[in-house]
Design an enzyme around this catalytic site. Structure first.
Site, PDB file in Angstrom:
ATOM      1  N   CYS A  48      -4.284   4.293  -4.779  1.00 46.23           N
ATOM      2  CA  CYS A  48      -5.410   4.967  -5.401  1.00 46.23           C
ATOM      3  C   CYS A  48      -6.533   5.163  -4.383  1.00 46.23           C
ATOM      4  CB  CYS A  48      -5.957   4.219  -6.609  1.00 46.23           C
ATOM      5  SG  CYS A  48      -4.800   4.024  -7.964  1.00 46.23           S
TER       6      CYS A  48
ATOM      7  N   LYS B  43      -0.070   3.399   1.206  1.00 50.10           N
ATOM      8  CA  LYS B  43      -0.385   2.862   2.530  1.00 50.10           C
ATOM      9  C   LYS B  43      -1.083   1.513   2.423  1.00 50.10           C
ATOM     10  CE  LYS B  43      -0.802   3.093   7.035  1.00 50.10           C
ATOM     11  NZ  LYS B  43       0.387   2.975   7.895  1.00 50.10           N
TER      12      LYS B  43
END
Length: 605
Positions: free
Chosen positions: A2, A600
């Site tokens: 997010c 990531k």
């Protein structure tokens, strides 16, 4: 996982939000949305499932304003749908909220306060915005007081950015255990999950600590605790360059970042070694490790694999026992500790939620800790006792490459510095500057053979669904990292095994055509044993690929890597495997930089 971006006071809020969301794509997401408002423009909310490009395609020319918030969502509660995408609104539409994290007690809050409310989606975030609206609209609280009351009830990790459509140029922000940063401008201010999304607009930033609330207007930033006490906070200037976050002429960030690894090695030499070859490592860190009776390395994912190489060097050069722990497991079950432990946390982003959970416990016990990270000012960096920076530059591709090799190299400097301070002969004799320079040359030699490696991949991995990496000693550590890279970006089911364990079960999975990739670095005895394992798999129909250091290479080996010092072979040996993963993904027509379902920065537990 997010991403949040917000701006207030800008004449081109929509453009800034969209550019910010594009810079947050690397964090991983499955949907996105923005809310834009202004004193002289109508409020507009646009959401979309899929890529940022899909959201941009839905924007009309009337989506403009001077303030707004945007979000990229990686689904945790509820499927990837427009109803579940952020921003979320209250029933009346007055309040608009974006959120990163997990609200652990959202069911209890819904049952206690919101049983009569109707919800559009299945997210925990929608509970939060309805709760704020209830306190403002039914109890008559101001937006700030309603937000504070909601925060006092919410349990879990969160980064919130809230807007009230009746007060078009204010953004309310709060965080707990989830990254969020304020960006300062002239006549505008911003909020974002990390600095990269704001670097086009500002280089001046301000940290937000856990359980702090911030009120942003175009001219002011007010930081306070949840009781409303105003706090002072200094800003800082980030050393980021726009050229660092561009692909240039590369088709994918991952290939660019693979190519940057020789430069990363040389930069680390300049950072942690003096011209005479002595180490430039913080003496307090060295002293802290000298006083320890055991070192604990805590990490997750690729950083965990880097930890194996660090463990080998630290034990060999400092003669101090080292334990390596998975952050996600240690957070639940911290084992019995030694009398004088020293903790090292490895994290590319410095925001890994599982690692932070362990660090919180370490700090509660008053124990010394070191974070090795690529991101200055990150949460783990701020909260650990000490920090060593990799300095590899922004790593945008989800699959980590240069951060992995940078972590191992950084910890080599630490291991040598501590060993020298303790008078260890091995440490004094280990010419790290020379050896790491040779590693940089070895990487460059491997990178010059990209076409050959691409051809090997096209020949042996075109349609396979399963593959195996095997190795012994440090090659086993590399095998685990290599298998992770291949599976996460090519979607080939791949596992990394200790070669000696094949006969204990794994060999039953070998069938005709199964690719077995063997890593063999420079140790004659180990090489002979691994080659024996390769022959066992070939006898059962496997297609073998050998990645071998030149000191033990044979004519029929597939890829030969320049020989380097055994302490550093995990760096040079991993480079061919990074390229194998890259070409396997690219040849399958996949998005190398943004593999499905992955993020990531893993900022939720």
């Amino acid at each position: 996982m997010c991403g949040i971006v917000g701006v207030v006071g800008s004449k081109n809020a929509t453009d800034i939000l969209m550019q910010g969301l594009e810079k947050l794509e690397y964090r991983g997401y499955d949907s996105a949305g923005i809310f834009v408002n202004g004193q002289e423009t109508a409020a507009k909310l646009v959401k979309s499932v899929g890529r940022i490009a899909d959201l941009r395609g839905k924007l009309g020319i009337d989506v403009s304003g001077t303030a707004g918030i945007g979000h990229t969502r990686w689904a945790t509660h509820g499927k990837p749908t427009e109803d579940n995408a952020h921003p979320h609104t209250s029933t009346s539409g007055r309040f608009i909220l974006v959120h990163n994290g997990v609200i652990e007690n959202f069911v209890e809050l819904k049952n206690e306060f919101l049983m009569n409310d109707t919800f559009k989606g299945q997210t925990d975030t929608e509970i939060a915005v309805h709760l704020i609206a209830k306190f403002a609209e039914e109890e008559g609280l101001s937006t700030l007081e309603a937000f504070k009351k909601a925060l006092s009830l919410i349990q879990g990790s969160y980064a919130f950015a809230l807007m009230d459509s009746e007060d078009a140029e204010v953004i309310y922000v709060a965080k707990n255990k989830s990254p969020l940063l304020i960006g300062l401008g002239e006549g505008y201010n911003m909020v974002c999950s990390d600095a990269m999304a704001m670097i086009r607009e500002t280089s001046e930033f301000m940290e937000i600590h856990d359980k702090e609330l911030v009120v942003l207007t175009k001219d002011n930033v007010t930081v306070m605790d949840y009781e409303g006490n105003v706090l002072s906070r200094e800003s800082y200037t980030a050393e980021l360059d726009l050229s660092d976050i561009g692909k240039g002429t590369y088709p994918f960030y991952m290939l660019k970042e693979i190519d940057e690894q020789p430069a990363v090695m040389r930069k680390l030499i300049a950072t942690y070694a003096n011209e005479d070859g002595t180490m430039k490592v913080d003496q307090d860190i060295i002293k802290g490790i000298q006083e320890a009776d055991r070192i604990y390395i805590i990490a997750a994912g690729t950083s965990y694999h880097a930890g194996f190489g660090a463990k080998m060097m630290l034990e060999s050069l400092t003669n101090t026992p080292v334990e390596l722990g998975l952050a996600s497991e240690w957070g639940y079950d911290m084992p019995l500790l030694s009398q004088k432990p020293f903790f090292i946390f490895l994290s590319q982003s410095g925001e890994t939620a599982d690692s932070r959970q362990v660090l919180v416990k370490v700090n509660e016990l008053g124990l010394p800790s070191l974070t090795v990270t690529n991101v200055p000012g990150s949460t783990l960096s701020r909260e650990a006792t000490y920090t060593m920076l990799i300095g590899a530059g922004p790593e945008i591709a989800v699959a980590s490459t240069k951060a992995y090799t940078g972590q191992i190299a950084t910890l080599a400097f630490l291991a040598k510095a501590v060993g020298e301070a303790e008078g260890e002969v091995k440490a004094k004799e280990f010419d790290l500057v020379k050896e790491l320079s040779l590693v940089a040359q070895s990487i460059e030699a491997t990178l010059s053979e990209k076409d050959e490696i691409a051809a090997i991949v096209a020949d042996l991995l075109p349609t396979t669904r399963n593959a195996f990496y095997i190795g012994r000693k440090q090659d086993y550590y590399v095998a685990m990292e290599a298998s992770l890279k291949l599976k996460e970006i090519s979607y080939i089911q791949c596992e990394g095994f200790a070669a000696g364990e094949l006969k204990h079960g794994t060999i039953s999975l070998i069938e005709k055509g199964t690719p077995v990739l063997a890593l063999i670095s420079n140790n004659e005895e180990v090489a002979a044993h691994t080659r024996g394992n390769v022959m066992e798999t070939v006898a059962r129909g496997a297609s073998a690929i050998t990645i071998v250091e030149e000191g033990v290479a044979r004519e029929d080996d597939t890829i030969v890597v320049n020989q380097v010092h055994p302490y550093l072979s995990a760096i040079s040996m991993v480079i061919p495997t990074q390229l194998i993963a890259y070409y396997a993904s690219m040849q399958r027509g996949l998005d190398v930089d943004k593999p499905r379902n992955l993020a990531k920065a893993v900022t939720v537990e």
